[in-house]
Enzyme design. Structure first.
Site, short mmCIF file in Angstrom:
data_model
loop_
_atom_site.label_atom_id
_atom_site.label_comp_id
_atom_site.label_asym_id
_atom_site.label_seq_id
_atom_site.Cartn_x
_atom_site.Cartn_y
_atom_site.Cartn_z
N SER A 159 0.85 -1.18 0.00
CA SER A 159 0.00 0.00 0.00
C SER A 159 0.89 1.23 0.00
CB SER A 159 -0.90 0.00 1.24
OG SER A 159 -1.54 1.25 1.42
N TYR A 217 -2.03 -0.79 10.83
CA TYR A 217 -2.06 -1.05 9.38
C TYR A 217 -0.78 -0.52 8.72
CZ TYR A 217 -3.79 -1.29 4.59
OH TYR A 217 -3.94 -1.59 3.25
#
Length: 340
Positions: free
Chosen positions: A196, A209
Site C-alpha cells: 500500500s 495497518y
C-alpha cells in the site's frame, strides 16, 4: 587504483540504469506469458484478489485461490471457470475456422480453491503442502490478503493489532518460505507483494495497518536484494503500492474536499490492470497513481514539520478519522443488535 576503477564502473551502471528506466517509459516492454503456470493468490475471495484472479485467468494461468471465506472464494472460482469456458469456446471456433493446432486445450485450464487463514502459520504450511501434492509447484505467488482494524491505537484491542500484523506482514514470510525453495531450485518464479502507499508513508489513526504495510515493504525489498545477491535472476519480484482503492476497505476515508477531485480513490479494475502490466513486464515496483512516487520522494527529503504542513494542507493528517468513526458506529450498532 582498483577501487577507482570499480567506482567508475558503478557510476556507469547507475547512469545506464537511468537510461533503461527512461526507455521503458517511452517504449512499452513486451509482456511475458504465464500460460500454464501455477499462480497462487491469497485473499482471492474479494477485492483486488478477485480481480487479480480474473486477470491471470484471461492469460491462461492455472489458478490456486486462497481465502479465509470459503463461499466468496468459490464465487471467484466460478468467475474464473466462466472465463476459461469462453476462451475454450473461442479457441475451438478459431481452430475449426483456420485449422490452427497450437491452441491451449481447455482441460489444461483449471482453478483450485483452498480455505486458508494466512494469519496462522501452521495453516499456511499445511495448505501449501496440499497445493504441492494436488496441483504442483507454484510459479507466481501473489501475496494479496489484507485486513484493517479501524481503531485508534489506544482503543484497538491487542488481538486486532496482532491480527493485522499476522495477515498483512507475517503471512508473507510463511507463504514465501513455503514456495520459494522450488523457485530457487528452478531459478524461475515471480513473487508479488501487494502492499500500500501506507507502506511508504503514513497517516494518523491506523498505526497497526501502516506498521504492517511498512513491514511488508521491508520484507519484499530485503528478499529482492537476497535474490540478487544469490544471482537468482530468474526469480522476479514486484512490489505493488496503490493509493486508496475503492474496494470498501477504507470506506469513509476523506482528504480535503478541494483536493479530492484531483486525487480520488482508485477504481479497483484500474489498479489491478496497472499492477498486471508491471508484473508481466517484470517491473520491480509500481505505485498507483504515479503521483505517489513524488509524495514518497518528498517525504524522504523534507523535514518532518514540513511533511506535517503538507499533510494538513491536503487534509491527509486526519483522513482516516471519518473511516474510523464509521467503523466504531458499525461496531456499536452490531453490539446493540446482538444485545451485548
Amino acid at each position: 587504483m582498483n577501487i577507482l576503477l570499480e567506482l567508475f564502473v558503478v557510476t556507469f551502471r547507475v547512469l545506464w540504469a537511468f537510461v533503461l528506466a527512461a526507455a521503458k517509459w517511452l517504449v512499452r516492454p513486451k509482456e511475458k506469458s504465464v500460460a500454464g503456470q501455477v499462480c497462487l493468490i491469497t485473499g482471492a475471495g474479494s477485492g483486488l484478489g478477485r480481480l487479480f484472479a480474473l486477470e491471470f485467468a484471461r492469460r491462461r494461468a492455472l489458478l490456486v485461490l486462497w481465502d479465509i471465506n470459503t463461499q466468496s472464494n468459490e464465487e471467484t472460482a466460478g468467475m474464473v471457470r466462466h472465463i476459461y469456458r469462453e476462451m475454450a469456446e473461442a479457441a475451438a471456433a478459431a481452430s475449426r475456422g483456420d485449422g490452427e493446432k497450437d491452441v491451449l486445450p481447455h482441460c489444461n485450464l483449471q482453478v483450485y480453491t483452498y480455505t486458508c487463514d494466512v494469519g496462522k502459520r501452521e495453516n499456511v504450511y499445511s495448505t501449501a503442502e496440499r497445493v504441492r501434492k494436488e496441483v504442483g509447484e507454484v510459479s507466481v505467488l501473489v501475496n494479496n490478503a489484507g485486513v484493517v482494524s479501524g481503531h485508534h491505537l489506544l482503543e484497538c484491542p491487542d488481538e486486532l493489532i496482532e491480527r493485522t500484523m499476522m495477515v498483512n506482514c507475517h503471512a508473507h514470510f510463511w507463504t514465501t518460505k513455503a514456495f520459494l525453495p522450488k523457485m530457487l531450485e528452478m531459478n524461475h518464479g515471480h513473487i508479488v507483494t501487494v502492499a500500500s502507499s501506507l507502506g511508504l508513508f503514513s497517516t494518523a489513526g491506523v498505526e497497526d495497518y501502516c506498521a504492517s504495510k511498512f513491514g511488508a515493504v521491508g520484507f519484499h525489498e530485503s528478499l529482492s536484494h537476497e535474490l540478487k545477491a544469490a544471482e537468482k535472476d530468474g526469480i522476479k519480484t514486484t512490489l505493488v503500492c496503490p493509493y486508496l482503492v475503492d474496494t470498501g476497505m477504507f470506506r469513509g476515508c476523506r482528504i480535503r474536499k478541494e483536493i479530492e477531485p484531483f486525487l480520488p480513490p482508485l477504481k479497483p479494475e484500474y489498479c489491478v490492470k496497472q499492477a498486471m502490466r508491471a508484473i508481466l513486464t517484470d517491473q520491480p515496483m509500481i505505485c498507483t497513481p504515479r503521483l505517489m512516487y513524488m509524495v514518497t520522494f518528498m517525504k524522504s527529503i523534507l523535514p518532518f514539520e514540513a511533511v506535517v504542513c503538507m499533510y494538513r494542507f491536503l487534509g491527509a493528517d486526519k483522513c482516516m478519522y471519518p473511516f474510523i468513526a464509521q467503523r466504531k458506529q458499525a461496531t456499536n450498532n452490531n453490539e446493540a443488535k446482538n444485545g451485548i
